[in-house]
Scaffold this active site. Structure first.
Site, PDB file in Angstrom:
ATOM      1  CG  HIS A 167      -1.729   1.041   1.180  1.00 55.57           C
ATOM      2  ND1 HIS A 167      -2.537   1.496   2.290  1.00 55.57           N
ATOM      3  CD2 HIS A 167      -2.307   1.658   0.375  1.00 55.57           C
ATOM      4  CE1 HIS A 167      -3.170   2.592   2.032  1.00 55.57           C
ATOM      5  NE2 HIS A 167      -3.214   2.680   0.702  1.00 55.57           N
ATOM      6  CD  GLU A 173      -2.476   2.201  -3.543  1.00 56.59           C
ATOM      7  OE1 GLU A 173      -3.336   3.383  -3.655  1.00 56.59           O
ATOM      8  OE2 GLU A 173      -2.579   1.210  -3.049  1.00 56.59           O
ATOM      9  CG  HIS A 174      -0.551   6.088  -0.664  1.00 59.07           C
ATOM     10  ND1 HIS A 174      -1.062   7.052  -0.303  1.00 59.07           N
ATOM     11  CD2 HIS A 174      -1.159   4.946  -0.530  1.00 59.07           C
ATOM     12  CE1 HIS A 174      -2.373   6.689   0.292  1.00 59.07           C
ATOM     13  NE2 HIS A 174      -2.376   5.261  -0.077  1.00 59.07           N
ATOM     14  CD  GLU A 214       1.383   9.949   0.421  1.00 62.77           C
ATOM     15  OE1 GLU A 214       0.182   9.543   0.151  1.00 62.77           O
ATOM     16  OE2 GLU A 214       1.836  10.822   0.167  1.00 62.77           O
ATOM     17  CD  GLU A 269      -5.167   6.292   1.953  1.00 58.72           C
ATOM     18  OE1 GLU A 269      -4.790   5.088   2.084  1.00 58.72           O
ATOM     19  OE2 GLU A 269      -5.324   6.856   1.039  1.00 58.72           O
TER      20      GLU A 269
END
Length: 465
Positions: free
Chosen positions: A99, A102-103, A172, A179
């Site tokens: 994940h 991906e960011h 991030e 999130e």
């Protein structure tokens, strides 16, 4: 040779799919009282539409990268990278890597800053996005067909040249933490995470990024109007040919998942509704029983209080639920991975109806094993085929379908072949396969909320026979 093999498969699937239509034509000639002319014409037209699907062309490069495309004649295109590596490949040391990468891929490269990347995408009128699942990581771009070369170049840049700067990493981290907090408010996501945690305990995982972001783990694909496969092939060779070199040595095999019958209960009486998921172990995508379990999943169906129909609903479970006011909603699921899967149901209930709803669900599961009818199976097969075709609406869903199937099957199954497989399922096969995977089998249970009335785990398991 591969093209010839695909042609044979397609011809066989076409014959299977068209067989019923041909029988209708023969019977119609013998006695017009059975079928009207309009019925025959509509059947022929539907078959012609299904068979008139653009070809999916596939080419494998020397570095293991597979290029698959479908030219459907649209003025827009979707092109993406499907990587056969998701959160399942992480371990305790690199947990969250999939994940996080991906960011970070969208936060700038050695060639483009984050601002430059965003401006370039905006000026093209394009969309650039990514997502991560337990099994796959996907980076894709939607753009005009004329901008395909730029879209491929941008994807190559973000996947190979991300800067991974310390400042961006720190920022991030905060985004991902927020999130995670948002996900905790989505109780369906929470319950499914618990369900996987209890079903697959102590599963061994393999090392991540340096192993899996290589040619054999990636498929590049495009599905759009004006996308020439030959042009796409040249673009991929230019931008990915050398950098995604084939890994030295063998890619570590993914250890098989071991399903564990168990439960997780998080009781919170302050919550207004109970959220519950129950599942048995199913099979992977390529298993012969997958299609039958998909039909069985469609037989159970889904329902919530916003649905009309009441007792006239086609799903037996929906009828019972509506009549008894047993839950707010339920949703059956058949989640497949490469080598395993979960087949079950998720439901949201009032605290006082949890036990009754679960009892009705298990009775319906047992009915699938013993007394489901031919008419119910026929309806479920028609609904499954309809849903599958409706999902292929636009370049992005088609692109996702190609990428997912290339990772699961190493080819894209033609629609006629898929429909022929569904049509081959009958009531005897449904009963046999459901008995094999459901009757007297171990359960994974995850429940959150006011679940005082939820029966004991051993009692739940005893109702599976």
């Amino acid at each position: 040779m591969a093209a010839a093999a695909r042609a044979v498969l397609f011809s066989a699937a076409r014959r299977q799919l068209c067989g019923f239509t041909e029988r209708l034509l023969i019977r119609g000639a013998a006695g017009r009282s059975y079928f009207g002319g309009n019925r025959l014409r509509s059947t022929q037209a539907a078959t012609q539409v299904v068979l008139n699907v653009p070809e999916t062309r596939v080419t494998c490069l020397e570095n293991g990268l597979r290029v698959a495309s479908e030219d459907s004649g649209l003025s827009t295109c979707t092109v993406g990278l499907w990587i056969d590596a998701g959160s399942r490949y992480e371990n305790e040391k690199n947990n969250g890597t999939a994940h996080f990468l991906e960011h970070m891929a969208l936060k700038g490269t050695k060639k483009r800053s984050q601002l430059d990347l965003e401006l370039e995408i905006e000026n093209m009128g394009a969309h650039l996005n990514a997502y991560t699942s337990r099994k796959q990581t996907v980076y894709y771009a939607k753009a005009f067909s004329k901008d395909l070369p730029r879209a491929v170049e941008i994807l190559a840049d973000i996947i190979q040249n991300s800067t991974l700067g310390e400042g961006e990493i720190e920022r991030e981290c905060g985004v991902i933490l927020r999130e995670m907090q948002e996900v905790e408010t989505n109780l369906q996501e929470v319950v499914f995470d618990y369900l996987h945690a209890t079903a697959y305990q102590n599963t061994a995982l393999v090392d991540y990024i340096t192993t899996h972001y290589k040619g054999p783990r990636i498929v590049v694909l495009a599905a759009a109007g004006g996308v020439s496969h030959d042009e796409l092939l040249e673009l991929v060779k230019f931008h990915f040919g050398e950098s995604l070199s084939t890994q030295k040595g063998e890619i570590p095999a993914l250890p098989p998942c071991k399903f564990t019958g168990s439960e997780i209960r998080v009781r919170d009486d302050k919550m207004p509704l109970a959220h519950l998921a129950v599942a048995v172990e199913a099979v992977g995508w390529a298993h012969p029983d997958t299609i039958c379990l998909m039909v069985a999943n469609t037989l159970i169906g889904n329902w919530d209080r916003s649905f009309g129909g009441g007792m006239n609903l086609s799903s037996k479970l929906a009828q019972l639920t509506c009549h008894g006011n047993l839950c707010h909603s339920f949703q059956s699921f058949n989640t497949s991975y490469t080598d395993t899967g979960l087949w079950g149901i998720y439901m949201v209930c009032e605290p006082a109806t949890v036990a009754d709803m679960l009892h009705v669900v298990q009775k319906e599961w047992m009915r699938l094993c013993t007394s489901v009818t031919e008419s119910e199976v026929a309806r479920a097969k028609n609904l499954l085929k309809t849903n599958m075709l409706l999902q292929l609406d636009g370049s992005t869903p088609i692109c996702e379908d190609i990428g997912r199937q290339m990772l699961c099957y190493n080819r894209r199954i033609p629609i006629p072949e898929l429909e022929a497989r569904i049509d081959a399922v009958n009531v005897e096969i449904i009963r046999e396969v459901c008995t094999k995977y459901i009757y007297d089998k171990s359960l994974a249970v995850a429940a959150v909320g006011p679940i005082e009335q939820l029966p004991d785990f051993n009692q739940i398991c005893s109702n599976m026979r």
